[in-house]
Design a protein around this motif. Structure first.
Motif, PDB file in Angstrom:
ATOM      1  N   GLN A  70      28.537  -1.763  38.796  1.00 10.08           N
ATOM      2  CA  GLN A  70      27.728  -0.601  39.147  1.00 10.08           C
ATOM      3  C   GLN A  70      28.239   0.089  40.398  1.00 10.08           C
ATOM      4  O   GLN A  70      27.924   1.245  40.651  1.00 10.08           O
ATOM      5  N   GLY A  71      28.998  -0.613  41.211  1.00  9.98           N
ATOM      6  CA  GLY A  71      29.505  -0.097  42.476  1.00  9.98           C
ATOM      7  C   GLY A  71      30.070  -1.252  43.269  1.00  9.98           C
ATOM      8  O   GLY A  71      30.026  -2.408  42.814  1.00  9.98           O
ATOM      9  N   ARG A  74      28.198  -4.625  43.472  1.00 13.00           N
ATOM     10  CA  ARG A  74      27.003  -4.538  42.633  1.00 13.00           C
ATOM     11  C   ARG A  74      27.385  -4.574  41.151  1.00 13.00           C
ATOM     12  O   ARG A  74      28.264  -3.839  40.721  1.00 13.00           O
ATOM     13  N   SER A  75      26.691  -5.418  40.410  1.00  9.26           N
ATOM     14  CA  SER A  75      26.852  -5.471  38.956  1.00  9.26           C
ATOM     15  C   SER A  75      25.483  -5.644  38.324  1.00  9.26           C
ATOM     16  O   SER A  75      24.589  -6.264  38.920  1.00  9.26           O
ATOM     17  N   ARG A  76      25.325  -5.078  37.146  1.00 16.27           N
ATOM     18  CA  ARG A  76      24.123  -5.361  36.365  1.00 16.27           C
ATOM     19  C   ARG A  76      24.487  -6.505  35.418  1.00 16.27           C
ATOM     20  O   ARG A  76      25.416  -6.382  34.621  1.00 16.27           O
ATOM     21  N   SER A 172      35.173   1.201  36.996  1.00 13.13           N
ATOM     22  CA  SER A 172      34.248   1.475  38.085  1.00 13.13           C
ATOM     23  C   SER A 172      34.745   2.679  38.874  1.00 13.13           C
ATOM     24  O   SER A 172      35.782   2.607  39.534  1.00 13.13           O
ATOM     25  N   SER A 201      15.384  -3.810  40.693  1.00 13.86           N
ATOM     26  CA  SER A 201      16.541  -4.257  39.916  1.00 13.86           C
ATOM     27  C   SER A 201      16.163  -4.800  38.544  1.00 13.86           C
ATOM     28  O   SER A 201      16.987  -4.798  37.631  1.00 13.86           O
TER      29      SER A 201
END
Length: 308
Positions: A70-71, A74-76, A172, A201
Motif C-alpha cells: 500500500q505504501g 504498509r501492506s494490506r 508500488s 485498518s
C-alpha cells in the motif's frame, strides 16, 4: 508467537530447504520439517505465501497470506487459515468445531493478536533495512541469517534482488526505485498506536466486526443510564426504609411487612446497579478491542508481568 499461540519452551528446530529448480520470476518453493511434521512454504509472485503443514496420521493445515503493498512500510494482508478438522484428535476436534461456529468477528479478534505480534517488529525491521541497507543486495550486510529457518527469508530477498527492479517494485507507486536499485521514497515511519490500530485498518471495512463493535457500543451507552437509575432507585428505597425506622412504636408492627419488602427491593436494585456498572466496564473493553490492540505484544512484555 510466545504467549499468543504457544510458548517458547515448546519451540523446536525448523528445517527449511529451498528447491533451487523452483527459483524463478514466478517465485520459489521450500520444503519444511519440524519434528515429525513436514510440509512446504511457497512464494507465488507477486504477493502470495502459502505454508502447508502435514502431521503423520493426523491433520494438515494451510496458511494462505496475500501481502498487497500500500505504501512504504504498509501492506494490506489478506489471510486465510485452513484446518483439516475432520482428522483432528479429540478434544481438539470438538474445540475447533465450536470455535468455527462462533461469530467470525470473535475469530478476527484472535487473528489481530497474532498479526500484531508480527506487525510491530516487522515494521521496525523494515525501517532499519531502508535506512541501513537502501541498495540492492545490501541486506546481507545488515542482517545475519544463519539458520535453516531463515532460508525462505534469504530466498525472498534474493528474489527481489534478481527480479524486483524490473517486475516487482513498480507494483508500488510509492517505492521510487532509482537506477541504482535504491529506495528513495518515504521512510513510512508510524507510531506505536498506529501499529496496533484496528478500527480504520480492519473493523470499519469488516461487516462482521463492525456489527459487533456497534452492538458493544450501543449496549455500553444503555448501561450508563441503567446503572445510574438503579443506583438512585436503591438509594431512594433505602431512605424510605430509614424513614420507617422513625415511626412511633405503635406503627412499627404495621410497617414491618413493608420494611421487609423494601429491604428485598433495595437489595435487588443494588444488585442491578452493580451488574449494570460491570456491563458498562465490560462493553467498554469490547468497544476498545475492536479499535486498538495492546502494545507491546505479550512475547515482548516483562516476563514477570506476563507470568512466564
Amino acid at each position: 508467537h510466545h504467549l499468543t499461540i504457544s510458548r517458547r519452551d515448546k519451540a523446536g528446530p525448523l528445517d527449511l530447504r529451498l528447491a533451487t529448480a523452483s527459483f524463478n520470476s514466478s517465485g520459489f518453493l521450500a520444503s519444511k520439517a519440524s519434528g515429525a511434521a513436514t510440509g512446504s512454504v511457497e512464494f507465488r509472485a507477486p504477493s502470495l505465501v502459502l505454508s502447508e503443514t502435514r502431521r503423520p496420521g493426523s491433520f494438515s493445515d494451510w496458511n494462505v497470506a496475500y501481502a498487497v503493498p500500500q505504501g512504504p512500510g504498509r501492506s494490506r494482508v489478506l489471510v486465510r487459515v485452513v484446518f483439516e478438522v475432520s482428522r483432528m484428535p479429540q478434544p481438539l476436534k470438538t474445540i475447533f468445531n465450536i470455535a468455527f461456529r462462533l461469530p467470525p468477528g470473535l475469530l478476527h479478534l484472535n487473528n489481530h493478536k497474532i498479526l500484531e505480534d508480527d506487525n510491530i517488529f516487522l515494521h521496525h525491521q523494515g525501517q532499519r533495512l531502508r535506512t541501513a541497507a537502501p541498495g540492492r543486495g545490501e541486506w546481507r550486510r545488515v542482517y545475519h541469517l544463519p539458520t535453516k529457518a531463515d532460508v525462505p527469508v534469504v530466498a525472498f530477498r534474493e528474489w527481489l534482488d534478481t527480479f524486483g527492479v524490473e517486475q516487482a517494485a513498480p507494483m508500488s507507486p510509492f517505492a521510487q526505485i532509482d537506477s541504482s536499485g535504491s529506495n528513495a521514497g518515504s521512510t513510512g515511519q508510524v507510531s506505536k498506536a498506529e501499529l496496533v490500530e484496528r478500527f480504520q485498518s480492519h473493523t470499519r471495512n469488516c461487516r462482521q466486526c463492525l456489527i459487533l463493535h456497534r452492538l458493544a457500543r450501543g449496549v455500553h451507552r444503555l448501561t450508563i443510564p441503567f446503572a445510574l437509575g438503579f443506583a438512585l432507585a436503591s438509594v431512594l428505597v433505602r431512605l424510605n426504609a430509614a424513614e420507617k425506622l422513625l415511626l412511633p412504636k405503635r406503627a412499627v408492627a404495621a410497617a414491618s411487612g413493608l420494611s421487609s419488602a423494601s429491604t428485598a427491593l433495595w437489595k435487588a436494585l443494588l444488585a442491578a446497579s452493580i451488574l449494570a456498572a460491570l456491563s458498562q466496564f465490560a462493553t467498554q473493553k469490547w468497544v476498545t478491542i475492536f479499535e486498538k490492540g495492546h502494545y507491546p505484544p505479550p512475547r515482548n512484555e516483562d516476563p514477570k508481568a506476563a507470568g512466564s
